[in-house]
Write a protein that holds these residues in place. Structure first.
Motif: not given
Lengths: 256, 256
Positions: A191-193, A225-226, A243, A247, B242-243, B246, B250, B254
């Motif tokens: 999701x972050x990509x 979600x990795x 999540x 994002x 969870x958020x 994440x 993230x 990244x």
């Protein structure tokens, strides 16, 4: 079934918070309010006033009648019989958000989420994180009931809920209307990509099986979600929805 | 209490997944395995082998004995009596992750989470999103029981769990060891604007009250999940955890 109380499409909600959110968010659904004789307080007064304004019958009853109706749940002296089957139409939803007002708009679609607690928890997160509507297929989805409203802490009453016959056709229609469709699946791009463009529909699949293949094939992008490690149990549906909504909100609110 | 079955600190877990995760992740906790006579399959064979290796007693019993022990839960022919009170010490945890191996390390600390389902759901998300340990105060926290293991889909058995007498002192110790402490609170800085440095401890407060003031005062940063609108019910504890996990993952995985 007794003749005095014919079966209807309405069911009972109890507790000040759930009843108040329902009367504020969906007054048209209110049919009948029970208030325990002797209940006081500004919230009970507001509930009674809103119920009357909504055209619901208001009855003051013995607390034991509320105990029965609430089936053991904490009712705090109020219970509301409300109809949960008056969903909004897709046309109505699109009219509510005309094309020029869709910047940043986020809608959640659930592909056959069958657990009422998951449905309620997803609705709660959706409201919290800024989604503006919920789309549910009519078949094989948990219907919106009192249990779902309670599990959502009343939040689902703040969301337009659109019940659709065919989720795939609905997604196609939304794409024609300019929506981007993102689906959640472990095989998707982290999701972050991903780049979340709006207006968007986020599709969350069922607890066991994920999105159906036809639904997945309609997604503009499938996101995941990795997971930290292989072989790890996936997130539950409401955590995953939270999540991904976070994002999307992050990208909408803050350029990376 | 009967004399034949003295009360112990162990309780029953059932279902192939939960039993298998427990035997793999925390073999030392296994006391006794019940297998329904006639149960077959490679997973049941692996469970039996792992239980024997762990020194647990293995008994083949009538399926009705399993029904009793599982109390209505789906047992799939196996139930394990396991001790959940053999938590790891803080020193043990720090030894497991020596200073030179703490880059990217994420630990979750729960400040008085009392609902077993929330505890289980948080553990499941923690494992999924890469946290490597769980810190629980001994008092006013849900203890790790069979219900918690089930709610975590077995995931909590993959995490070292550290029970501490005093969470504030524990956080101070971890800060001395170079950990950054982040706490979740609605009044905090939006998580997407925070910088998550590792090694880190993420503190999640109780369902009703959030972090206690002393615990909050020890945080290097208090972070929030921005709500879409005022007056909206907050995320439930497992969705919030969870958020934030994440967001931490993230940032670790990244660069923004």
């Amino acid at each position: 079934m007794s003749r005095r109380e014919p079966r209807t499409d309405a069911s009972w909600l109890s507790g000040i918070h759930c009843v108040l959110e329902t009367l504020r968010g969906k007054p048209g659904s209110a049919k009948e309010l029970l208030v325990a004789a002797g209940s006081r307080g500004s919230e009970v007064e507001e509930i009674t006033r809103l119920a009357r304004e909504a055209g619901a019958r208001v009855r003051y009853v013995d607390r034991r009648e509320l105990d029965l109706v609430a089936r053991g749940a904490r009712h705090q002296g109020v219970a509301l019989r409300a109809s949960f089957h008056e969903g909004e139409s897709l046309d109505g939803l699109l009219a509510r958000f005309p094309a020029e007002a869709r910047q940043g708009l986020i809608i959640v679609a659930l592909d056959q989420i069958q657990d009422p607690h998951n449905l309620g928890a997803i609705a709660r997160s959706a409201v919290n994180l800024g989604a503006r509507a919920l789309i549910l297929p009519e078949r094989r989805s948990a219907p919106v009931t009192g249990a779902v409203v309670s599990a959502s802490a009343g939040a689902i009453q703040k969301l337009p809920v659109v019940n659709v016959v065919n989720l795939a056709q609905t997604l196609e229609r939304l794409k024609q209307e300019g929506f981007w469709v993102y689906g959640a699946d472990a095989a998707g791009r982290p999701a972050w990509d991903a780049v979340f463009n709006t207006p968007l529909v986020l599709v969350i699949g069922s607890e066991g099986c994920g999105m159906r293949p036809l639904v997945a094939s309609l997604c503009d992008e499938v996101v995941s979600i990795p997971q930290a490690a292989a072989g790890v149990e996936s997130l539950n549906a409401s955590c995953a929805a939270s999540v991904l909504l976070y994002e999307a909100a992050r990208q909408v609110n803050k350029k990376p």
